[in-house]
Design an enzyme around this catalytic site. Structure first.
Site, PDB file in Angstrom:
ATOM      1  N   HIS A 151       0.822  -1.228   0.000  1.00 46.62           N
ATOM      2  CA  HIS A 151       0.000   0.000   0.000  1.00 46.62           C
ATOM      3  C   HIS A 151       0.845   1.262   0.000  1.00 46.62           C
ATOM      4  O   HIS A 151       0.328   2.372  -0.159  1.00 46.62           O
ATOM      5  CB  HIS A 151      -0.932   0.011   1.214  1.00 46.62           C
ATOM      6  CG  HIS A 151      -2.245   0.666   0.949  1.00 46.62           C
ATOM      7  ND1 HIS A 151      -2.450   1.583  -0.064  1.00 46.62           N
ATOM      8  CD2 HIS A 151      -3.456   0.531   1.566  1.00 46.62           C
ATOM      9  CE1 HIS A 151      -3.690   1.996  -0.060  1.00 46.62           C
ATOM     10  NE2 HIS A 151      -4.347   1.382   0.923  1.00 46.62           N
ATOM     11  N   ARG A 152       2.158   1.155   0.184  1.00 48.38           N
ATOM     12  CA  ARG A 152       3.025   2.326   0.058  1.00 48.38           C
ATOM     13  C   ARG A 152       3.091   2.791  -1.392  1.00 48.38           C
ATOM     14  O   ARG A 152       3.315   3.980  -1.663  1.00 48.38           O
ATOM     15  CB  ARG A 152       4.441   2.004   0.540  1.00 48.38           C
ATOM     16  CG  ARG A 152       4.563   1.661   2.012  1.00 48.38           C
ATOM     17  CD  ARG A 152       5.977   1.273   2.355  1.00 48.38           C
ATOM     18  NE  ARG A 152       6.433   0.117   1.566  1.00 48.38           N
ATOM     19  CZ  ARG A 152       7.677  -0.370   1.585  1.00 48.38           C
ATOM     20  NH1 ARG A 152       8.604   0.222   2.335  1.00 48.38           N
ATOM     21  NH2 ARG A 152       7.997  -1.410   0.854  1.00 48.38           N
TER      22      ARG A 152
END
Length: 526
Positions: free
Chosen positions: A498-499
């Protein structure tokens, strides 16, 4: 007699140590070159360690279960006639042994001047090794003698210039046999230690005395009637028996020579029968041996492949914030297409599964969503969008999860993907896959449906940013044009970092994969 030390070699790029799993030899055992003496487990594979020498095991310097750094001495050998320094002297024991073996029968059969000259010629030809020691296993050396090939003149194509069986056969077919003076085929068999030519040498100008040293299948042999009768009783071809005398320019065979030749044939047959019996016994013993699986209540060491898997999973889970997106896709047309193509693939020796179709769909989607095919360079604070499509296929093995990588998947068709994937998956399960074949992946697919699962939350194969889990294909009721009909449904679970990847991008990527899987004919355009 010299003591030779053998250090644990570098069994793969980046490997600093390995666990010595099993010793196949003990001190005092006699070993041959290339015989497997130990098994060493790295963090990804189980590797056979062969002996570099013919000799006797002197000492084992490591215990089973011990972690050994690369470059540490693990075993020592007593090598007869070897010197500590590498050089031309290393070739001398092999040369003397082979020369003695080649001429042993001829010296026993009759000590004629012509035979001694032939033996000296043989020894001289084998001594002239252009690069010192010839690296070849005993079986390859034996094959070279059978074919009449001077192994010292053969260029080795194996590791470190090692001469292989194919090298010897290539040299034989290429006319490297220095004794052949005609263009016809030269077939050679073995009787004891003497090469027996099955094509006539009578027309090559050799004398009967010289021919006696090599037992050439002559076109004409002189012998007394009693000697011929003895040959018939012993079941040998008198034209194959080494001649010990010469009369009127023709080879003359005595009864003693026939008896000796017949005895050597019997000894060779008995040796072959014993070797076959020992191999069969070893195979039965291996089949009946306990597999050594751990039992309830035992403590299993956490190391080797299992430890490497655990460390990688921990690093991934605590480095990349995971998000998993789930969905379901109608793959009825894909099931029908695969059934149609399976027989065509089998005709070409390829087992066609659903995985190659999924791989093509994933690659097509990765091209439209490049952030799914990227990795984060934390040191330089950059997101690296990869321009290659190397798809890993998570594979369950008896020691844990391995991920063979199909490199350049975007340039392959279905059958090529199947061949490459099937080969690497099989090698992973046999623990014969190399580190290079499990490196460089840009995206991973895992199939949980093979054991009945539908949804999962797979852990990313860090430093990749995405992994797709496939569930089992099940028939479920679906609404199509207002009617409830049975359809083949496949569940998908996409985990992503999700970064780098937002939820919306992950969902759209999954939708694109579903588009290709629900209408597989679109894959033909990729």
């Amino acid at each position: 007699m010299a003591i030779k030390e053998f250090k644990l070699p570098d069994v793969g790029e980046g490997v600093a140590e390995g666990e010595l799993v099993t010793w196949h030899v003990s001190p005092g055992d006699t070993v041959t070159e290339d015989q497997v003496v130990a098994e060493v487990e790295t963090d990804k594979a189980l590797v056979d360690v062969p002996s570099p020498y013919d000799g006797t095991v002197s000492e084992l310097r490591a215990e089973e279960g011990e972690m050994v750094p690369v470059g540490n001495v693990i075993i020592t050998f007593e090598v007869e006639g070897e010197e500590d320094e590498a050089g031309a002297s290393e070739a001398e024991p092999d040369v003397e042994s082979e020369a003695a073996e080649t001429t042993a029968e001829s010296e026993t059969a009759a000590e004629t001047t012509a035979e001694s000259e032939a033996a000296e010629t043989t020894a001289e030809s084998e001594t002239e090794t252009p690069s010192g020691r010839v690296f070849a296993s005993p079986s390859v050396r034996r094959l070279a003698r059978e074919l009449g090939v001077d192994i010292a003149s053969v260029s080795g194509s194996g590791p470190s210039g090692r001469v292989t069986e194919s090298d010897v056969r290539a040299a034989d077919s290429g006319g490297d046999d220095a004794d052949a003076d005609d263009d016809g085929p030269r077939n050679v068999s073995f009787s004891g230690n003497s090469a027996v030519s099955k094509s006539g040498d009578a027309g090559n100008g050799k004398t009967a005395g010289a021919a006696s040293a090599e037992a050439a299948g002559r076109a004409r042999t002189l012998a007394a009637p009693a000697t011929r009768r003895l040959a018939d009783e012993e079941g040998v071809n008198i034209d194959d028996v080494p001649a010990t005398e010469q009369r009127d320019g023709e080879a003359f065979v005595t009864a003693a020579a026939v008896q000796q030749y017949a005895e050597q044939q019997r000894q060779a047959q008995e040796a072959d029968a014993q070797a076959l019996s020992e191999e069969a016994g070893a195979g039965e013993a291996e089949t009946s041996a306990d597999d050594g699986a751990p039992m309830a209540g035992e403590r299993v060491p956490y190391r080797g492949v299992r430890r490497a898997i655990g460390e990688q999973m921990q690093r991934s889970k605590y480095t990349a914030p995971h998000v998993t997106h789930h969905d379901e896709v109608d793959v009825t047309e894909l099931v029908e297409l695969r059934e149609e193509l399976k027989p065509l693939a089998e005709e070409q020796g390829v087992k066609l599964t659903y995985m190659p179709f999924v791989m093509k769909a994933v690659v097509a989607a990765l091209k439209e969503f490049p952030f799914m095919n990227s990795q984060l360079d934390e040191e330089n604070e950059e997101i690296v969008l990869r321009d290659e499509y190397n798809v890993g296929v998570a594979t369950a093995t008896d020691v844990g999860l391995m991920v063979p990588v199909v490199h350049g998947a975007d340039g392959m068709g279905l059958l090529d993907l199947s061949r490459d994937m099937n080969e690497k998956v099989e090698k992973a399960r046999d623990r014969k896959i190399s580190r290079e074949e499990m490196q460089g992946g840009t995206f991973t697919i895992t199939n949980i449906g093979g054991i009945g699962g539908e949804y999962a939350t797979p852990i990313i194969n860090y430093p990749e940013v995405g992994i797709l889990a496939l569930g089992s294909i099940k028939e479920k009721p679906q609404v199509v044009d207002g009617d409830i009909v049975p359809r083949k449904m496949l569940t998908l679970s996409l985990s992503f970092d999700h970064r780098i990847v937002d939820g919306a991008v992950g969902a759209r990527f999954t939708n694109k994969v579903e588009e290709y899987l629900s209408n597989p004919k679109l894959l033909m355009l990729e």
